[in-house]
Write a protein that holds these residues in place. Structure first.
Motif, PDB file in Angstrom:
ATOM      1  N   MET A   1       0.798  -1.194   0.000  1.00  6.92           N
ATOM      2  CA  MET A   1       0.000   0.000   0.000  1.00  6.92           C
ATOM      3  C   MET A   1       0.847   1.268   0.000  1.00  6.92           C
ATOM      4  N   SER A   2       2.091   1.146   0.447  1.00  5.13           N
ATOM      5  CA  SER A   2       2.941   2.336   0.534  1.00  5.13           C
ATOM      6  C   SER A   2       2.991   3.025  -0.815  1.00  5.13           C
ATOM      7  N   GLN A   3       2.819   4.354  -0.795  1.00  6.34           N
ATOM      8  CA  GLN A   3       2.762   5.105  -2.038  1.00  6.34           C
ATOM      9  C   GLN A   3       4.138   5.538  -2.521  1.00  6.34           C
ATOM     10  N   ASN A   4       5.192   5.199  -1.792  1.00  5.75           N
ATOM     11  CA  ASN A   4       6.551   5.561  -2.161  1.00  5.75           C
ATOM     12  C   ASN A   4       7.349   4.270  -2.296  1.00  5.75           C
ATOM     13  N   ASP A   5       7.709   3.900  -3.530  1.00  3.52           N
ATOM     14  CA  ASP A   5       8.413   2.639  -3.762  1.00  3.52           C
ATOM     15  C   ASP A   5       9.785   2.607  -3.121  1.00  3.52           C
ATOM     16  N   ASP A   6      10.366   3.785  -2.823  1.00  4.80           N
ATOM     17  CA  ASP A   6      11.675   3.843  -2.187  1.00  4.80           C
ATOM     18  C   ASP A   6      11.583   3.865  -0.668  1.00  4.80           C
ATOM     19  N   ALA A   7      10.387   3.804  -0.124  1.00  4.82           N
ATOM     20  CA  ALA A   7      10.189   3.878   1.325  1.00  4.82           C
ATOM     21  C   ALA A   7      10.706   2.612   1.994  1.00  4.82           C
ATOM     22  N   PRO A   8      11.285   2.771   3.175  1.00  2.93           N
ATOM     23  CA  PRO A   8      11.678   1.585   3.935  1.00  2.93           C
ATOM     24  C   PRO A   8      10.420   0.853   4.408  1.00  2.93           C
ATOM     25  N   PRO A   9      10.529  -0.421   4.727  1.00  2.00           N
ATOM     26  CA  PRO A   9       9.349  -1.147   5.201  1.00  2.00           C
ATOM     27  C   PRO A   9       8.919  -0.665   6.587  1.00  2.00           C
ATOM     28  N   MET A  10       7.661  -0.854   6.892  1.00  2.00           N
ATOM     29  CA  MET A  10       7.134  -0.627   8.240  1.00  2.00           C
ATOM     30  C   MET A  10       7.154  -2.004   8.902  1.00  2.00           C
ATOM     31  N   GLU A  11       8.299  -2.337   9.486  1.00  2.00           N
ATOM     32  CA  GLU A  11       8.572  -3.716   9.889  1.00  2.00           C
ATOM     33  C   GLU A  11       7.906  -4.150  11.190  1.00  2.00           C
ATOM     34  N   ALA A  12       7.206  -5.266  11.083  1.00  2.00           N
ATOM     35  CA  ALA A  12       6.678  -5.994  12.233  1.00  2.00           C
ATOM     36  C   ALA A  12       7.374  -7.349  12.235  1.00  2.00           C
ATOM     37  N   GLN A  13       7.308  -8.045  13.347  1.00  2.00           N
ATOM     38  CA  GLN A  13       8.002  -9.326  13.473  1.00  2.00           C
ATOM     39  C   GLN A  13       7.011 -10.416  13.837  1.00  2.00           C
ATOM     40  N   ARG A  14       7.069 -11.554  13.113  1.00  2.00           N
ATOM     41  CA  ARG A  14       6.275 -12.742  13.472  1.00  2.00           C
ATOM     42  C   ARG A  14       7.197 -13.684  14.240  1.00  2.00           C
ATOM     43  N   TYR A  15       6.638 -14.343  15.248  1.00  2.00           N
ATOM     44  CA  TYR A  15       7.413 -15.220  16.117  1.00  2.00           C
ATOM     45  C   TYR A  15       6.973 -16.671  15.974  1.00  2.00           C
ATOM     46  N   GLU A  16       7.778 -17.575  16.519  1.00  2.00           N
ATOM     47  CA  GLU A  16       7.493 -19.010  16.434  1.00  2.00           C
ATOM     48  C   GLU A  16       6.112 -19.368  16.966  1.00  2.00           C
ATOM     49  N   ASP A  17       5.623 -18.609  17.951  1.00  2.00           N
ATOM     50  CA  ASP A  17       4.306 -18.907  18.530  1.00  2.00           C
ATOM     51  C   ASP A  17       3.151 -18.311  17.714  1.00  2.00           C
ATOM     52  N   GLY A  18       3.464 -17.661  16.570  1.00  2.00           N
ATOM     53  CA  GLY A  18       2.447 -17.094  15.696  1.00  2.00           C
ATOM     54  C   GLY A  18       2.112 -15.649  15.993  1.00  2.00           C
ATOM     55  N   SER A  19       2.543 -15.142  17.137  1.00  2.00           N
ATOM     56  CA  SER A  19       2.256 -13.742  17.471  1.00  2.00           C
ATOM     57  C   SER A  19       3.071 -12.805  16.581  1.00  2.00           C
ATOM     58  N   ILE A  20       2.604 -11.568  16.478  1.00  2.00           N
ATOM     59  CA  ILE A  20       3.264 -10.545  15.670  1.00  2.00           C
ATOM     60  C   ILE A  20       3.375  -9.294  16.516  1.00  2.00           C
ATOM     61  N   SER A  21       4.529  -8.631  16.458  1.00  2.00           N
ATOM     62  CA  SER A  21       4.665  -7.376  17.205  1.00  2.00           C
ATOM     63  C   SER A  21       5.197  -6.264  16.317  1.00  2.00           C
ATOM     64  N   TYR A  22       4.755  -5.072  16.666  1.00  2.00           N
ATOM     65  CA  TYR A  22       5.264  -3.847  16.054  1.00  2.00           C
ATOM     66  C   TYR A  22       5.428  -2.850  17.175  1.00  2.00           C
ATOM     67  N   PRO A  23       6.596  -2.256  17.318  1.00  2.00           N
ATOM     68  CA  PRO A  23       7.802  -2.476  16.523  1.00  2.00           C
ATOM     69  C   PRO A  23       8.412  -3.847  16.825  1.00  2.00           C
ATOM     70  N   THR A  24       9.453  -4.174  16.097  1.00  2.00           N
ATOM     71  CA  THR A  24      10.064  -5.495  16.229  1.00  2.00           C
ATOM     72  C   THR A  24      10.840  -5.623  17.540  1.00  2.00           C
ATOM     73  N   HIS A  25      10.932  -6.858  18.009  1.00  2.00           N
ATOM     74  CA  HIS A  25      11.699  -7.218  19.202  1.00  2.00           C
ATOM     75  C   HIS A  25      12.383  -8.550  18.921  1.00  2.00           C
ATOM     76  N   PRO A  26      13.513  -8.832  19.571  1.00  2.00           N
ATOM     77  CA  PRO A  26      14.203 -10.108  19.327  1.00  2.00           C
ATOM     78  C   PRO A  26      13.355 -11.331  19.690  1.00  2.00           C
ATOM     79  N   ARG A  27      12.492 -11.189  20.719  1.00  2.00           N
ATOM     80  CA  ARG A  27      11.627 -12.285  21.148  1.00  2.00           C
ATOM     81  C   ARG A  27      10.216 -11.763  21.408  1.00  2.00           C
TER      82      ARG A  27
END
Length: 128
Positions: A1-27
């Motif tokens: 959806m980002s309207q700027n192809d050069d934009a960095p990603p809006m990164e979230a993280q998926r974990y082994e247990d299926g949960s997702i967090s934003y912003p990202t964390h190591p665990r």
């Protein structure tokens, strides 16, 4: 959806247990290890709540509308907080998309040295 192809990603993280967090964390909150990065800028979200600040920090526009939004990524809820694009009205339940902004605030105003941090990020824009 980002309207700027050069934009960095809006990164979230998926974990082994299926949960997702934003912003990202190591665990995850439960201690699970990260297994995948997800770009939230490719998704839309729903406004959960919002407020308008008229007494903003130096370099931040006035008034400044802030929203808490909720993404549904493969059935997992992911919440984020951020600015709403200028001159946009939002209500609870509205659909928004992340839009990249090179400057979320003026780096030349305030006490921080402009080179000391990143000034870009994402704002939320109504889809209609």
């Amino acid at each position: 959806m980002s309207q700027n192809d050069d934009a960095p990603p809006m990164e979230a993280q998926r974990y082994e247990d299926g949960s997702i967090s934003y912003p990202t964390h190591p665990r995850s909150l439960g201690g699970a290890e990260a297994v995948e990065t997800i770009d939230l800028s490719e998704h839309t979200a729903e406004v959960i709540t919002w407020t308008e600040s008229t007494a903003t920090p130096p370099g931040v526009r006035q008034p400044n509308t802030i929203a808490i939004v909720e993404f549904d990524v493969d059935g997992e809820s992911v919440r984020a907080i951020g600015q709403v694009v200028e001159d946009a009205d939002v209500e609870i339940g509205d659909e928004v998309e992340p839009v990249y902004a090179e400057e979320l605030r003026d780096p030349d105003v305030g006490i921080k040295e402009p080179e000391s941090q990143e000034w870009d990020g994402y704002r939320f824009e109504p889809t209609q």
